[in-house]
Design an enzyme around this catalytic site. Structure first.
Site, short mmCIF file in Angstrom:
data_model
loop_
_atom_site.label_atom_id
_atom_site.label_comp_id
_atom_site.label_asym_id
_atom_site.label_seq_id
_atom_site.Cartn_x
_atom_site.Cartn_y
_atom_site.Cartn_z
N GLY A 8 19.78 38.61 79.25
CA GLY A 8 20.01 39.28 77.99
C GLY A 8 20.49 38.37 76.88
N ILE A 9 21.40 38.89 76.04
CA ILE A 9 21.87 38.11 74.90
C ILE A 9 22.73 36.94 75.33
CG2 ILE A 9 21.73 40.10 73.37
CD1 ILE A 9 24.75 40.31 73.41
N TYR A 29 33.34 53.74 78.28
CA TYR A 29 32.70 52.62 77.59
C TYR A 29 33.26 52.45 76.18
CZ TYR A 29 29.06 49.61 75.66
OH TYR A 29 28.39 48.57 75.06
#
Length: 329
Positions: free
Chosen positions: A60-61, A210
Site C-alpha cells: 500500500g502507501i 477505528y
C-alpha cells in the site's frame, strides 16, 4: 462509406439524449477521479546519508512511501509484520530505484515486546534516524485484542506507534533536524476518546474503535510536537485520502453482495497507493514545513482537523494514559 455515415448519423439522432447523458456522466466520473487523486508532492529534496524508518512498508502507501524515500537516496528501514512480503517489496524497491540500502526488520505493533525488540536493534545498530513514518495500521477488524490485552485497533494504530516513537526520540533528537510523520485519517472527525472504556469492552463497535484510534493519532502528534519544541524534531499528522489498499480487508467478507458491488465500483475512482502516499511524502521531505510542527495535512496541504483533535487537555490526558498502558515512565 456514405451508407455507414448515414447509419451513424441516424443512430446519433435517435439516441441523442442517451449519448449526451453518457458523455456528461463520463466527464463527471473523470473529473471526480482527478479530484479524488489529490495533491502531489513536488519537493526534489534528496535524502542521501539520511535514515528513514517506515512501519507497514511492505504494501500500500507504506510501500510507495518507501519507494520514494529510496529514490531520494535514503537508507530505508522497512519495519513490517509480514516478513516474506516485506522481503519481496524490498527487492522490488532495490530493483526499481537502484538503491540497495534497504533493510527489512520485523515489527508487530500488536506486541509491545516486538516494538521494544525493534527499537533496541535500531538504537544499537543505527547511527542516526532522520525520519520516522508511523504508517502501519488496521481498520475495522472484529473485537480482537493485542498480545498485551489491548483492543486491537487502539493497540496497533496508536499504542504500538506511541511506544515506538518514544523509544526512538533520543535518536531523532541526535539526528535533528528530523521528523515524525503520523498517518491518521479523516475518520477522526466523528471520533472520541473513550477514557472511561479505552478498550471498548462495554460496547465494541469496529467503526467507533477505528475512529477513536485515528483521533488518538492526531492528539498524539499534537502533544508530541508540544513536548519536542526546541529540539529540532518536528511532527506532522495527516489524512492520506481514500485509497485502494488492503486496509479494508476485514470489511469485505462481512458485507452483503450489493455492498461489495458498490465498493468495487468506488474502488475504481479512489486513490491509488502512489497517490495516497503523496501527503506522507510531503510531510517527510517538503522544505517549507521545516518550521511547522503539530499540524494536520491532507492532499499535500495544511488542513484544520476536528475540534476534538485540537483539545490540548485531552491530548495530555491521552499521553499519560498511553504511557501508563505501555509501561513508560
Amino acid at each position: 462509406m456514405q451508407n455507414y455515415a448515414d447509419v451513424l448519423k441516424d443512430f446519433v439522432e435517435r439516441h441523442a439524449t442517451g449519448l449526451t447523458v453518457a458523455a456528461v456522466a463520463g466527464i463527471g466520473i473523470l473529473g471526480l477521479r482527478r479530484w479524488m487523486a489529490g495533491g502531489v508532492c513536488r519537493s526534489k529534496a534528496r535524502l542521501d546519508g539520511k535514515t528513514v524508518l517506515i512501519t507497514g512498508a511492505n504494501t500500500g502507501i507504506g510501500k510507495e512511501t518507501a519507494m520514494d524515500m529510496a529514490q531520494r537516496g535514503a537508507r530505508v528501514i522497512m519495519a513490517c509484520r509480514d516478513i516474506p512480503k516485506a522481503y519481496s517489496a524490498a527487492d522490488e524497491i532495490r530493483q526499481k530505484t537502484g538503491n540497495n540500502n534497504i533493510l527489512v526488520k520485523r515489527l508487530d505493533l500488536a506486541s509491545l515486546k516486538s516494538v521494544r525488540d525493534l527499537t533496541k536493534y535500531v538504537q544499537e545498530n543505527e547511527k542516526r534516524l532522520d525520519i520516522l513514518i508511523n504508517n502501519a495500521g488496521i481498520m475495522m477488524c472484529p473485537k480482537w485484542v493485542t498480545e498485551d490485552g489491548f483492543e486491537m485497533q487502539f493497540g496497533v494504530n496508536h499504542l504500538g506507534h506511541f511506544l515506538l516513537t518514544n523509544s526512538l526520540l533520543d535518536m531523532l533528537k541526535k539526528s535533528a533536524p528530523s521528523r515524525v510523520v503520523v498517518v491518521a485519517s479523516v475518520a477522526h472527525v466523528t471520533g472520541r476518546i473513550h477514557f472511561d472504556d479505552i478498550n471498548l469492552d462495554k460496547n465494541y463497535d469496529n467503526l467507533v474503535s477505528y475512529r477513536q484510534s485515528k483521533l488518538a493519532n492526531i492528539l498524539f502528534a499534537r502533544e508530541l510536537a508540544a513536548r519536542l519544541q526546541g529540539t529540532g524534531v518536528t511532527v506532522y499528522s495527516l489524512h492520506p485520502g481514500f485509497i485502494r489498499t488492503e486496509l479494508v480487508r476485514h470489511l469485505f467478507p462481512h458485507w452483503a453482495w450489493w455492498k461489495k458491488m458498490i465498493a468495487s465500483v468506488l474502488m475504481m475512482i479512489v486513490k491509488s497507493p502512489w497517490e495516497g502516499a503523496q501527503t506522507s511524502i510531503y510531510c517527510a521531505v517538503e522544505e517549507s514545513l521545516t518550521n511547522e510542527t503539530g499540524l494536520y495535512y491532507s492532499d499535500c496541504a495544511r488542513k484544520k482537523p476536528a475540534a476534538e483533535a485540537l483539545d490540548d487537555a485531552a491530548a495530555k490526558r491521552l499521553w499519560d494514559l498511553s504511557a501508563s498502558m505501555v509501561g513508560l515512565a
